[in-house]
Design a protein around this motif. Structure first.
Motif, PDB file in Angstrom:
ATOM      1  N   PHE A 244     -23.624  21.212 -24.923  1.00 26.09           N
ATOM      2  CA  PHE A 244     -24.552  22.314 -24.501  1.00 26.09           C
ATOM      3  C   PHE A 244     -25.706  22.103 -25.147  1.00 26.09           C
ATOM      4  O   PHE A 244     -26.154  22.959 -26.273  1.00 26.09           O
ATOM      5  CB  PHE A 244     -24.069  23.407 -24.459  1.00 26.09           C
ATOM      6  CG  PHE A 244     -22.871  24.014 -23.725  1.00 26.09           C
ATOM      7  CD1 PHE A 244     -22.986  23.848 -22.196  1.00 26.09           C
ATOM      8  CD2 PHE A 244     -21.798  23.959 -24.276  1.00 26.09           C
ATOM      9  CE1 PHE A 244     -22.018  24.308 -21.412  1.00 26.09           C
ATOM     10  CE2 PHE A 244     -20.292  23.797 -23.431  1.00 26.09           C
ATOM     11  CZ  PHE A 244     -20.591  24.316 -21.952  1.00 26.09           C
TER      12      PHE A 244
ATOM     13  N   GLN B 243     -23.014  30.364 -23.429  1.00 24.54           N
ATOM     14  CA  GLN B 243     -22.255  30.045 -22.089  1.00 24.54           C
ATOM     15  C   GLN B 243     -21.076  30.925 -21.769  1.00 24.54           C
ATOM     16  O   GLN B 243     -20.356  31.243 -22.978  1.00 24.54           O
ATOM     17  CB  GLN B 243     -21.885  28.357 -21.940  1.00 24.54           C
ATOM     18  CG  GLN B 243     -22.864  27.598 -22.090  1.00 24.54           C
ATOM     19  CD  GLN B 243     -23.890  27.754 -20.947  1.00 24.54           C
ATOM     20  OE1 GLN B 243     -23.415  27.745 -19.875  1.00 24.54           O
ATOM     21  NE2 GLN B 243     -25.189  27.590 -21.379  1.00 24.54           N
TER      22      GLN B 243
ATOM     23  N   GLN C  55     -28.822  22.205 -24.750  1.00 23.11           N
ATOM     24  CA  GLN C  55     -29.934  23.274 -24.603  1.00 23.11           C
ATOM     25  C   GLN C  55     -29.814  24.201 -25.946  1.00 23.11           C
ATOM     26  O   GLN C  55     -30.742  24.957 -26.097  1.00 23.11           O
ATOM     27  CB  GLN C  55     -29.894  23.816 -23.501  1.00 23.11           C
ATOM     28  CG  GLN C  55     -28.719  24.656 -22.959  1.00 23.11           C
ATOM     29  CD  GLN C  55     -27.564  24.064 -22.522  1.00 23.11           C
ATOM     30  OE1 GLN C  55     -27.366  22.613 -22.652  1.00 23.11           O
ATOM     31  NE2 GLN C  55     -26.683  24.488 -21.688  1.00 23.11           N
ATOM     32  N   ALA C  56     -28.788  24.528 -26.693  1.00 20.97           N
ATOM     33  CA  ALA C  56     -28.357  25.486 -27.554  1.00 20.97           C
ATOM     34  C   ALA C  56     -29.118  25.050 -29.122  1.00 20.97           C
ATOM     35  O   ALA C  56     -29.369  25.906 -29.769  1.00 20.97           O
ATOM     36  CB  ALA C  56     -27.113  25.946 -27.644  1.00 20.97           C
ATOM     37  N   GLY C  57     -29.343  23.778 -29.031  1.00 17.23           N
ATOM     38  CA  GLY C  57     -30.010  23.081 -30.292  1.00 17.23           C
ATOM     39  C   GLY C  57     -29.258  23.222 -31.499  1.00 17.23           C
ATOM     40  O   GLY C  57     -29.739  23.217 -32.505  1.00 17.23           O
TER      41      GLY C  57
END
Length: 214
Positions: A78, A26, A80-82
């Protein structure tokens, strides 16, 4: 404009958070607090972090300090970054365990060693790491035969532990062991880690250098 502001110095633990931010992917704004000017002790920064230390992040008005806390926060902010097992997963157990093993016992053991503080055997129960040998043996056992600390994927726990091992072995504060070297080498060569190093190395080269003693 980014909603993440990152306060750091390239010669600090802020390098860990730079790597984490690069993994998150990000946009973020960096504010360098150089040691020479005393910027970390300025009233403006002390209003954000009263300890006057780096790193600190401010995300949407939320202040987060302490490296492990910042890593955990960013991984959850976040997803979605896993970089963390999903909420409710049993893998959150080993994930938190080893992330805070780095923040607690490893940090404490390295600090004691750097300051040449020897803990007598009969007092080891009073310190969180017990002894450096016990700590390193425990960590070696956790890493032996494993690529990652929590499940089958890279997480913030791996980032934090690999950072400590790489830094410690490079500067002689952590004993080099083949398991540590292989684990750290795998992770510090991730693309995000290399990008973070490139950024911080350039910033470090641009910092004012102290005048040589006369």
């Amino acid at each position: 404009m980014s909603d993440i502001v990152f306060y750091t110095n390239p010669m600090s633990r802020g390098r860990i958070i730079r790597w984490m931010l690069e993994e998150v992917g990000q946009p973020y704004e960096t504010k360098i607090l150089d040691w020479a000017s005393g910027a970390a002790k300025s009233p403006e920064y002390l209003a954000i972090n009263p300890m006057g230390k780096v790193p600190t992040i401010v995300h949407d008005g939320v202040v987060v300090t302490e490296c492990a806390a910042i890593c955990a926060y960013l991984a959850d902010a976040f997803p979605q970054a896993g970089l963390a097992p999903p909420s409710g997963s049993k893998l959150r157990g080993p994930y938190y365990r080893w992330l805070f093993f780095g923040a607690g016992p490893i940090e404490q053991a390295v600090a004691f060693g750097t300051l040449n503080v020897d803990v007598p055997e009969d007092k080891r129960i009073s310190v969180g790491f017990g002894s450096m040998e016990a700590l390193l043996n425990t960590l070696e056992g956790a890493l032996k035969g494993r690529e990652f600390l929590a499940g089958d994927g890279f997480t913030a726990a791996d980032l934090y532990i690999a950072s400590h091992l790489s830094w410690g072995m490079n500067f002689g504060t952590i004993e080099k062991r083949p398991v540590f070297e292989a684990y750290a080498e795998r992770h510090v060569n991730r693309p995000a880690a290399l990008r973070a190093d490139e950024i911080d190395n350039a910033l470090m080269a641009a910092q004012p250098q102290p005048e040589p003693a006369q």
